[in-house]
Write an enzyme that holds these catalytic residues in place. Structure first.
Site, PDB file in Angstrom:
ATOM      1  N   SER A  57      -9.566   3.278  10.236  1.00 47.43           N
ATOM      2  CA  SER A  57      -8.982   1.927  10.263  1.00 47.43           C
ATOM      3  C   SER A  57      -9.749   1.021  11.217  1.00 47.43           C
ATOM      4  CB  SER A  57      -7.543   1.981  10.796  1.00 47.43           C
ATOM      5  OG  SER A  57      -6.627   1.954   9.768  1.00 47.43           O
ATOM      6  N   TRP A  96       1.891  -6.642  12.323  1.00 46.03           N
ATOM      7  CA  TRP A  96       1.248  -5.383  11.922  1.00 46.03           C
ATOM      8  C   TRP A  96      -0.266  -5.500  11.944  1.00 46.03           C
ATOM      9  CZ3 TRP A  96       4.775  -1.874  12.126  1.00 46.03           C
ATOM     10  CH2 TRP A  96       6.065  -2.126  11.687  1.00 46.03           C
ATOM     11  N   GLU A 116      -2.887  -2.493   3.148  1.00 50.39           N
ATOM     12  CA  GLU A 116      -3.929  -2.908   2.187  1.00 50.39           C
ATOM     13  C   GLU A 116      -3.403  -2.908   0.761  1.00 50.39           C
ATOM     14  OE1 GLU A 116      -6.802  -4.095   2.485  1.00 50.39           O
ATOM     15  OE2 GLU A 116      -7.446  -3.677   4.528  1.00 50.39           O
ATOM     16  N   THR A 143       0.537  -1.998  -1.130  1.00 51.76           N
ATOM     17  CA  THR A 143       1.311  -0.766  -1.333  1.00 51.76           C
ATOM     18  C   THR A 143       0.940  -0.149  -2.687  1.00 51.76           C
ATOM     19  OG1 THR A 143       3.113  -1.862  -2.483  1.00 51.76           O
ATOM     20  CG2 THR A 143       3.278  -1.782  -0.067  1.00 51.76           C
TER      21      THR A 143
HETATM   22  P1  TGC Z   1      -3.544 -13.986  -7.716  1.00 53.12           P
HETATM   23  O1  TGC Z   1      -3.106 -15.228  -8.435  1.00 53.12           O
HETATM   24  O2  TGC Z   1      -3.603 -12.711  -8.476  1.00 53.12           O
HETATM   25  O3  TGC Z   1      -4.985 -14.227  -7.073  1.00 53.12           O
HETATM   26  C1  TGC Z   1      -5.326 -15.392  -6.343  1.00 53.12           C
HETATM   27  C2  TGC Z   1      -6.847 -15.524  -6.425  1.00 53.12           C
HETATM   28  O4  TGC Z   1      -7.463 -14.420  -5.780  1.00 53.12           O
HETATM   29  C3  TGC Z   1      -8.278 -13.662  -6.714  1.00 53.12           C
HETATM   30  N1  TGC Z   1      -8.067 -12.236  -6.390  1.00 53.12           N
HETATM   31  C4  TGC Z   1      -8.965 -11.482  -5.749  1.00 53.12           C
HETATM   32  N2  TGC Z   1     -10.199 -11.743  -5.319  1.00 53.12           N
HETATM   33  C5  TGC Z   1     -10.875 -10.736  -4.702  1.00 53.12           C
HETATM   34  N3  TGC Z   1     -10.337  -9.528  -4.472  1.00 53.12           N
HETATM   35  C6  TGC Z   1      -9.094  -9.222  -4.876  1.00 53.12           C
HETATM   36  N4  TGC Z   1      -8.571  -8.026  -4.633  1.00 53.12           N
HETATM   37  C7  TGC Z   1      -8.343 -10.226  -5.557  1.00 53.12           C
HETATM   38  N5  TGC Z   1      -7.094 -10.275  -6.073  1.00 53.12           N
HETATM   39  C8  TGC Z   1      -6.946 -11.515  -6.597  1.00 53.12           C
HETATM   40  C9  TGC Z   1      -7.762 -14.054  -8.079  1.00 53.12           C
HETATM   41  O5  TGC Z   1      -8.750 -13.902  -9.058  1.00 53.12           O
HETATM   42  C10 TGC Z   1      -7.385 -15.503  -7.855  1.00 53.12           C
HETATM   43  O6  TGC Z   1      -8.583 -16.263  -7.865  1.00 53.12           O
HETATM   44  P2  TGC Z   1      -8.587 -17.802  -8.375  1.00 53.12           P
HETATM   45  O7  TGC Z   1     -10.020 -18.163  -8.454  1.00 53.12           O
HETATM   46  O8  TGC Z   1      -7.887 -17.782  -9.711  1.00 53.12           O
HETATM   47  O9  TGC Z   1      -7.825 -18.575  -7.358  1.00 53.12           O
HETATM   48  O10 TGC Z   1      -2.639 -13.843  -6.433  1.00 53.12           O
HETATM   49  P3  TGC Z   1      -1.105 -13.441  -6.277  1.00 53.12           P
HETATM   50  O11 TGC Z   1      -0.477 -14.387  -5.310  1.00 53.12           O
HETATM   51  O12 TGC Z   1      -0.450 -13.264  -7.621  1.00 53.12           O
HETATM   52  O13 TGC Z   1      -1.186 -12.032  -5.507  1.00 53.12           O
HETATM   53  C11 TGC Z   1      -1.693 -10.933  -6.074  1.00 53.12           C
HETATM   54  C12 TGC Z   1      -1.434  -9.688  -5.181  1.00 53.12           C
HETATM   55  C13 TGC Z   1       0.042  -9.348  -5.101  1.00 53.12           C
HETATM   56  C14 TGC Z   1      -2.188  -8.554  -5.872  1.00 53.12           C
HETATM   57  C15 TGC Z   1      -1.992  -9.947  -3.766  1.00 53.12           C
HETATM   58  O14 TGC Z   1      -1.241 -10.888  -3.085  1.00 53.12           O
HETATM   59  C16 TGC Z   1      -2.066  -8.688  -2.954  1.00 53.12           C
HETATM   60  O15 TGC Z   1      -3.076  -7.964  -3.028  1.00 53.12           O
HETATM   61  N6  TGC Z   1      -1.022  -8.356  -2.114  1.00 53.12           N
HETATM   62  C17 TGC Z   1      -1.075  -7.245  -1.188  1.00 53.12           C
HETATM   63  C18 TGC Z   1      -1.339  -7.778   0.212  1.00 53.12           C
HETATM   64  C19 TGC Z   1      -2.166  -6.840   1.038  1.00 53.12           C
HETATM   65  O16 TGC Z   1      -2.807  -5.936   0.564  1.00 53.12           O
HETATM   66  N7  TGC Z   1      -2.192  -7.092   2.338  1.00 53.12           N
HETATM   67  C20 TGC Z   1      -3.057  -6.338   3.206  1.00 53.12           C
HETATM   68  C21 TGC Z   1      -3.118  -6.976   4.572  1.00 53.12           C
HETATM   69  S1  TGC Z   1      -4.470  -6.431   5.556  1.00 53.12           S
HETATM   70  C22 TGC Z   1      -4.141  -4.846   5.915  1.00 53.12           C
HETATM   71  O17 TGC Z   1      -3.231  -4.230   5.488  1.00 53.12           O
HETATM   72  C23 TGC Z   1      -5.134  -4.241   6.825  1.00 53.12           C
HETATM   73  S2  TGC Z   1      -4.860  -2.605   7.178  1.00 53.12           S
HETATM   74  C24 TGC Z   1      -6.273  -2.408   8.029  1.00 53.12           C
HETATM   75  C25 TGC Z   1      -6.536  -1.067   8.488  1.00 53.12           C
HETATM   76  O18 TGC Z   1      -6.050  -0.728   9.605  1.00 53.12           O
HETATM   77  O19 TGC Z   1      -7.331  -0.332   7.797  1.00 53.12           O
HETATM   78  P1  FAD Z   2       6.951  -5.520   1.629  1.00 53.87           P
HETATM   79  O1  FAD Z   2       6.039  -6.498   1.003  1.00 53.87           O
HETATM   80  O2  FAD Z   2       8.228  -6.030   2.196  1.00 53.87           O
HETATM   81  O3  FAD Z   2       7.268  -4.357   0.563  1.00 53.87           O
HETATM   82  C1  FAD Z   2       8.403  -3.479   0.723  1.00 53.87           C
HETATM   83  C2  FAD Z   2       8.520  -2.621  -0.543  1.00 53.87           C
HETATM   84  O4  FAD Z   2       8.707  -3.476  -1.660  1.00 53.87           O
HETATM   85  C3  FAD Z   2       7.281  -1.779  -0.833  1.00 53.87           C
HETATM   86  O5  FAD Z   2       7.662  -0.557  -1.386  1.00 53.87           O
HETATM   87  C4  FAD Z   2       6.556  -2.601  -1.905  1.00 53.87           C
HETATM   88  O6  FAD Z   2       5.755  -1.804  -2.753  1.00 53.87           O
HETATM   89  C5  FAD Z   2       7.746  -3.156  -2.675  1.00 53.87           C
HETATM   90  N1  FAD Z   2       7.383  -4.388  -3.395  1.00 53.87           N
HETATM   91  C6  FAD Z   2       6.890  -5.547  -2.886  1.00 53.87           C
HETATM   92  N2  FAD Z   2       6.653  -6.423  -3.872  1.00 53.87           N
HETATM   93  C7  FAD Z   2       7.002  -5.807  -5.044  1.00 53.87           C
HETATM   94  C8  FAD Z   2       6.989  -6.194  -6.410  1.00 53.87           C
HETATM   95  N3  FAD Z   2       6.535  -7.396  -6.800  1.00 53.87           N
HETATM   96  N4  FAD Z   2       7.454  -5.311  -7.324  1.00 53.87           N
HETATM   97  C9  FAD Z   2       7.891  -4.078  -6.947  1.00 53.87           C
HETATM   98  N5  FAD Z   2       7.935  -3.653  -5.679  1.00 53.87           N
HETATM   99  C10 FAD Z   2       7.487  -4.514  -4.733  1.00 53.87           C
HETATM  100  N6  FAD Z   2      -1.805  -6.489   7.806  1.00 53.87           N
HETATM  101  C11 FAD Z   2      -2.800  -7.340   8.209  1.00 53.87           C
HETATM  102  O7  FAD Z   2      -2.845  -8.491   7.810  1.00 53.87           O
HETATM  103  N7  FAD Z   2      -3.755  -6.907   9.070  1.00 53.87           N
HETATM  104  C12 FAD Z   2      -3.789  -5.649   9.564  1.00 53.87           C
HETATM  105  O8  FAD Z   2      -4.694  -5.309  10.342  1.00 53.87           O
HETATM  106  C13 FAD Z   2      -2.749  -4.747   9.180  1.00 53.87           C
HETATM  107  N8  FAD Z   2      -2.703  -3.494   9.710  1.00 53.87           N
HETATM  108  C14 FAD Z   2      -1.608  -2.705   9.470  1.00 53.87           C
HETATM  109  C15 FAD Z   2      -1.444  -1.512  10.177  1.00 53.87           C
HETATM  110  C16 FAD Z   2      -0.309  -0.726   9.981  1.00 53.87           C
HETATM  111  C17 FAD Z   2      -0.107   0.507  10.807  1.00 53.87           C
HETATM  112  C18 FAD Z   2       0.654  -1.106   9.012  1.00 53.87           C
HETATM  113  C19 FAD Z   2       1.857  -0.249   8.747  1.00 53.87           C
HETATM  114  C20 FAD Z   2       0.503  -2.281   8.306  1.00 53.87           C
HETATM  115  C21 FAD Z   2      -0.608  -3.109   8.533  1.00 53.87           C
HETATM  116  N9  FAD Z   2      -0.750  -4.347   7.900  1.00 53.87           N
HETATM  117  C22 FAD Z   2      -1.758  -5.219   8.272  1.00 53.87           C
HETATM  118  C23 FAD Z   2       0.313  -4.847   7.030  1.00 53.87           C
HETATM  119  C24 FAD Z   2       0.313  -4.240   5.628  1.00 53.87           C
HETATM  120  O9  FAD Z   2      -0.724  -4.736   4.850  1.00 53.87           O
HETATM  121  C25 FAD Z   2       1.676  -4.533   4.987  1.00 53.87           C
HETATM  122  O10 FAD Z   2       2.625  -3.740   5.660  1.00 53.87           O
HETATM  123  C26 FAD Z   2       1.676  -4.236   3.490  1.00 53.87           C
HETATM  124  O11 FAD Z   2       0.877  -5.161   2.790  1.00 53.87           O
HETATM  125  C27 FAD Z   2       3.107  -4.263   2.894  1.00 53.87           C
HETATM  126  O12 FAD Z   2       3.811  -5.390   3.307  1.00 53.87           O
HETATM  127  P2  FAD Z   2       5.299  -5.245   3.929  1.00 53.87           P
HETATM  128  O13 FAD Z   2       5.250  -4.209   5.000  1.00 53.87           O
HETATM  129  O14 FAD Z   2       5.766  -6.617   4.298  1.00 53.87           O
HETATM  130  O15 FAD Z   2       6.184  -4.669   2.753  1.00 53.87           O
END
Ligand code: TGC
Ligand code: FAD
Length: 379
Positions: free
Chosen positions: A86, A157, A358, A360
């Site tokens: 990470s 987070w 990154e 779920t």
């Molecule tokens: P949507 O309408 O689908 O997309 C908006 C625009 O973005 C483009 N796009 C992407 N581009 C590059 N890579 C991807 N993976 C992309 N996914 C979508 C898409 O083509 C569109 O482009 P444009 O030109 O049409 O504007 O967006 P949406 O609002 O419906 O959301 C889609 C969804 C749910 C898949 C997205 O919001 C999502 O991936 N949600 C999950 C959030 C997430 O993963 N958060 C992570 C936070 S960081 C973290 O967890 C770090 S952990 C670090 C560690 O310790 O390792």
């Molecule tokens: P929620 O979005 O509230 O989801 C809760 C539950 O609902 C999950 O089971 C999910 O799958 C489900 N759910 C949500 N939407 C839907 C849907 N449309 N249909 C069906 N089910 C759904 N974020 C950063 O930006 N930067 C970081 O560096 C980072 N590091 C992290 C480190 C750790 C240790 C952890 C635990 C998290 C970190 N995150 C970071 C955040 C992480 O990306 C979020 O926790 C993750 O994206 C899920 O968001 P949430 O916790 O708000 O869950």
């Protein structure tokens, strides 16, 4: 399956050198670090020296590895601990890659060489307390001022948050999502630890708070506009996680195999019992398939045809696969599976996070679902 044959010699050499480093320098520190809920910060300069930070970027002191070699680095790091991988994922894929891709020449010169050496630490603030899976709803704002921008909001987070020298913060600015580079110590920016985690304890997790935080115009990443900018960063990091999960699965599989061969139950080794063999065979089957997925991801990345849904499929599959392997390995170790003398329980707990952050498992399944049906379940 001799999947090693699918790697080039230079890719295997990179893997083997990182494997040696991980065995010698990283794994021996983990039991204590995990108990104390501490990240081994003393390793950061070594990560820099070994080229593990932004290792697939070119120039600015980065190692310029190919996609498969980079993946193997992530795999080896996560064989030690998901928190170690990470750290390198966040620094490389979520901080350096966006500066490299969306930054101005001045921002690249200012930050990338130091980030590559581990002299500065970065974090990536996208998630908010009420917007994790749906970052499009974020409430953090950046308001235009005479000299730059004023940021208000909370990010939750955030890996490396309170040790970071530089936070990449995503905020709504004139109704578009934009990225800002906020340096530690900027008035109005504070970070505090999230304590009490039972997963990813060898990783720093924080809450970032911005209250009237004024930054200059040059804090804005000029080429990052709209949600696709942070989502592009996530694609980079998820790629590394798909590989890393295979490393964690390898660690728990090898621990379970070694244990099962030496532990005697009902007069013969555990490994001689059919049910145990079935569990081990299932692990090998799933790890092998996951490794093949990674290799295909790498080849698509190298030829420039990798798409977000490919990465979603592999991240979802491999994180779940590793979590299932860890739960099976925990079971094979019996009571020994719950103590930290063995790495299995630590990996098992870590993988709960890996399956959640990154994106779920559900979110990635829906990304794949949207691709196969042509209908987005998010709209
Ligand atoms: P949507 O309408 O689908 O997309 C908006 C625009 O973005 C483009 N796009 C992407 N581009 C590059 N890579 C991807 N993976 C992309 N996914 C979508 C898409 O083509 C569109 O482009 P444009 O030109 O049409 O504007 O967006 P949406 O609002 O419906 O959301 C889609 C969804 C749910 C898949 C997205 O919001 C999502 O991936 N949600 C999950 C959030 C997430 O993963 N958060 C992570 C936070 S960081 C973290 O967890 C770090 S952990 C670090 C560690 O310790 O390792
Ligand atoms: P929620 O979005 O509230 O989801 C809760 C539950 O609902 C999950 O089971 C999910 O799958 C489900 N759910 C949500 N939407 C839907 C849907 N449309 N249909 C069906 N089910 C759904 N974020 C950063 O930006 N930067 C970081 O560096 C980072 N590091 C992290 C480190 C750790 C240790 C952890 C635990 C998290 C970190 N995150 C970071 C955040 C992480 O990306 C979020 O926790 C993750 O994206 C899920 O968001 P949430 O916790 O708000 O869950």
């Amino acid at each position: 399956m001799n999947t090693d044959l699918l790697f080039k010699e230079e890719e295997r050499l990179v893997r083997d050198s990182i494997r040696h480093f991980v065995d010698e320098q990283v794994i021996p520190r983990l039991q204590l670090a995990h108990r104390n809920e501490e990240f081994p910060v003393e390793l950061i300069p070594q990560f820099g020296k070994l080229g593990l930070l932004g290792s697939y970027l070119k120039g600015y002191g980065c190692a310029g590895l190919g996609a498969a070699a980079y993946g193997l680095v992530m795999q080896e790091l996560e064989r030690a601990d998901s928190g170690i991988r990470s750290f390198c994922s966040v620094q490389g894929a979520l901080v350096m890659w966006p500066i490299y891709t969306y930054g101005s020449p001045a921002q690249k010169q200012k930050y990338l060489p130091q980030l590559a050496k581990g002299e500065r630490i970065g974090c990536f603030g996208l998630t908010e307390p009420d917007f994790g899976s749906n970052p499009a709803g974020m409430l953090t704002t950046a308001e235009k001022t005479a000299k730059g921008y004023r940021i208000n909001g909370t990010k939750m987070w955030i890996t490396n948050g309170h040790i970071a020298d530089l936070a990449l913060v995503w905020a709504r600015c004139e109704n578009k999502i934009r990225g800002f580079l906020v340096e530690k110590g900027t008035p109005g920016f504070t970070a505090r630890p999230v304590k009490g985690k039972f997963s990813l304890r060898v990783s720093i997790t924080s809450e970032l708070h911005f209250e009237g935080c004024e930054v200059a115009q040059d804090a804005l990443l000029p080429l990052a506009e709209g949600l696709k900018a942070p989502l592009g960063c996530l694609s980079e990091a998820r790629y590394g996680i798909a590989w890393g999960a295979v490393g964690a699965a390898n660690a728990v599989y090898h621990t379970a195999l070694t244990y099962a061969k030496s532990r005697i139950v009902f007069g013969k080794p555990l490994a001689a019992h059919q049910l145990v063999q079935a569990k081990l065979a299932k692990m090998v089957q799933e790890i092998t398939k996951s490794q093949l997925l990674c290799i295909q991801l790498a080849r698509l990345k190298e030829e420039g045809t990798l798409e977000p849904h490919h990465i979603s499929l592999a991240k979802m599959n491999n994180a779940r696969m590793a979590l299932d392997c860890a739960r099976e390995a925990r079971d094979i170790l019996g009571a020994n599976g719950i103590i930290d003398e063995y790495p299995v329980i630590r990996h098992m707990l870590n993988l709960e996070t890996v399956n959640t952050y990154e994106g779920t498992e559900d979110i990635h399944r829906l990304v794949v679902g949207a691709e196969v049906t042509g209908i987005s379940a998010f709209k």
